[in-house]
Design an enzyme around this catalytic site. Structure first.
Site, mmCIF file in Angstrom:
data_model
loop_
_atom_site.group_PDB
_atom_site.id
_atom_site.type_symbol
_atom_site.label_atom_id
_atom_site.label_comp_id
_atom_site.label_asym_id
_atom_site.label_seq_id
_atom_site.Cartn_x
_atom_site.Cartn_y
_atom_site.Cartn_z
ATOM 1 N N HIS A 8 0.818 -1.219 0.000
ATOM 2 C CA HIS A 8 0.000 0.000 0.000
ATOM 3 C C HIS A 8 0.851 1.269 0.000
ATOM 4 O O HIS A 8 0.318 2.380 -0.049
ATOM 5 C CB HIS A 8 -0.921 0.029 1.225
ATOM 6 N N ASP B 168 -2.798 -10.804 -1.849
ATOM 7 C CA ASP B 168 -3.271 -10.330 -0.552
ATOM 8 C C ASP B 168 -4.786 -10.062 -0.649
ATOM 9 O O ASP B 168 -5.333 -9.905 -1.738
ATOM 10 C CB ASP B 168 -2.517 -9.032 -0.216
ATOM 11 N N HIS C 181 -6.176 -7.424 0.101
ATOM 12 C CA HIS C 181 -6.372 -6.010 -0.236
ATOM 13 C C HIS C 181 -5.679 -5.633 -1.550
ATOM 14 O O HIS C 181 -4.637 -6.201 -1.897
ATOM 15 C CB HIS C 181 -5.822 -5.127 0.889
HETATM 16 ZN ZN LIG Z 1 -3.847 -7.196 3.263
#
Ligand SMILES: [Zn+2]
Length: 343
Positions: free
Chosen positions: A142, A178, A180
């Site tokens: 991220h 993942d 996300h």
């Molecule tokens: Zn994650």
């Protein structure tokens, strides 16, 4: 017989390098990224007899040089000046999103050591290893060119990609599994013409403004599951993306796998219900792709499951006798792709 070389992160030298807190769903939750995750993952990986562990040994100057290619100078300076006490960087957030984590000197030190592990794993792959695994924290996918988010400060997967390219390994594919969406990795590699990025994640995507992924290049494919996927759906999608990588982007010279274990039941940051054994299947599908693979550790926070997840992944990846080749149905010519996104 293949082996998996696990690169262990060095100690940050700071006792205060655990995550402080994270904003999720409008609530501030206690941080749950710390050294216990690494210990559990290590325990699971080393249960396999053909997993070998070494300590990260990339040079500090190389770490700084590589980071300077991927992150903006002001951002790196701000991180370097972080104090022991956690503070929020109001300006350094993903587009359209509020800050969700604080920064502190301890976390930056840990993230730097994570990058050193990722660089070492990528370098060993470039030197000829078939499978390497950067056992690193905090996660990185991220973290964007000039932002931190979702426990991530420095993008270890992008670092691995850059090390491979610098060593002449090109083109490079990234597969992010993942829970996300890898908003940071996608943004950093967008200008790299020889890098494609494929990902599978839950919808709605919590780390993109508006919850909708809009890839900015045609070298990105993001697959969002609007329902909780079952084993067949998930593995078929992994196979499809690997096929897409081969057919649409040309054969990759290596794969960087951003691996998150937060797709399993009970993960405090996930909501799917796979058991750890899904990772044995994922490992088999990946081994069948016959690519050199550099794994970079992303999420996975269910401490009780992490050792079993990592063991299952190593079992599948190194299972030379039983590679899982899924029959992927012929591609539907009516299926449209719009600007890189599966629709
Ligand atoms: Zn994650």
């Amino acid at each position: 017989m293949s082996e998996l070389l696990v690169v262990e992160q060095r100690d940050s030298g700071r006792p205060d390098d655990a995550a402080h807190w994270i904003l999720e769903g409008g609530q501030i939750l206690p941080g749950i990224d710390d050294g216990r995750r690494m210990a559990e993952l290590r325990r699971g990986l080393l249960r396999h007899e053909r997993v070998r562990a070494i300590e990260a040994d990339a040079d500090s100057e190389d770490v700084e040089q590589t980071l300077s290619v991927l992150h903006e100078p002001e951002y790196l300076e701000t991180l370097a000046e972080a104090a022991a006490e956690p503070v929020v960087l109001e300006e350094m957030t993903p587009p359209g999103l509020p800050p969700d984590i604080p920064v502190s000197a301890g976390l930056v030190a840990a993230a730097r050591e994570g990058v050193r592990a990722s660089m070492t794993a990528a370098q060993r792959l470039a030197d000829g290893a078939q499978f390497t695994y950067a056992l690193c924290r905090p996660p990185g996918h991220h973290a964007g060119p000039a932002w931190c988010a979702g426990y991530c400060y420095l993008n270890a997967a992008a670092v691995a990609v850059q090390v491979l390219r610098s060593a002449g390994v090109s083109p490079v594919g990234i597969l992010d599994l993942d829970f996300h969406y890898p908003n940071g990795t996608a943004a950093i590699v967008a200008p790299m013409e020889d890098v494609s990025i494929l990902s599978i994640q839950a919808h709605p995507v919590t780390n993109v403004a508006g919850g909708e992924v809009r890839p900015v290049t045609d070298r990105e494919v993001a697959h969002e599951f609007h329902v909780v996927p079952d084993r067949g759906m998930y593995l078929e999608t992994v196979s499809e993306l690997l096929q897409e990588l081969r057919e649409d982007f040309g054969p990759a010279a290596a794969l960087v796998l951003s691996l998150g274990y937060d797709i399993v039941a009970g993960d405090p940051h996930g909501s799917w219900n796979f058991g750890p054994e899904i990772f044995a299947d994922i490992g088999r599908v990946l081994a069948a792709a016959e690519l050199p693979i550099c794994v970079v550790q992303e999420g996975g926070y269910a401490l009780d499951s992490l050792a079993d997840c990592a063991e299952a992944f190593a079992d599948g990846l190194l299972d030379d006798s039983d590679r899982l080749v899924l029959a992927v149905p012929a591609r539907d010519p009516r299926r449209q792709r719009s600007n890189g996104r599966i629709v």
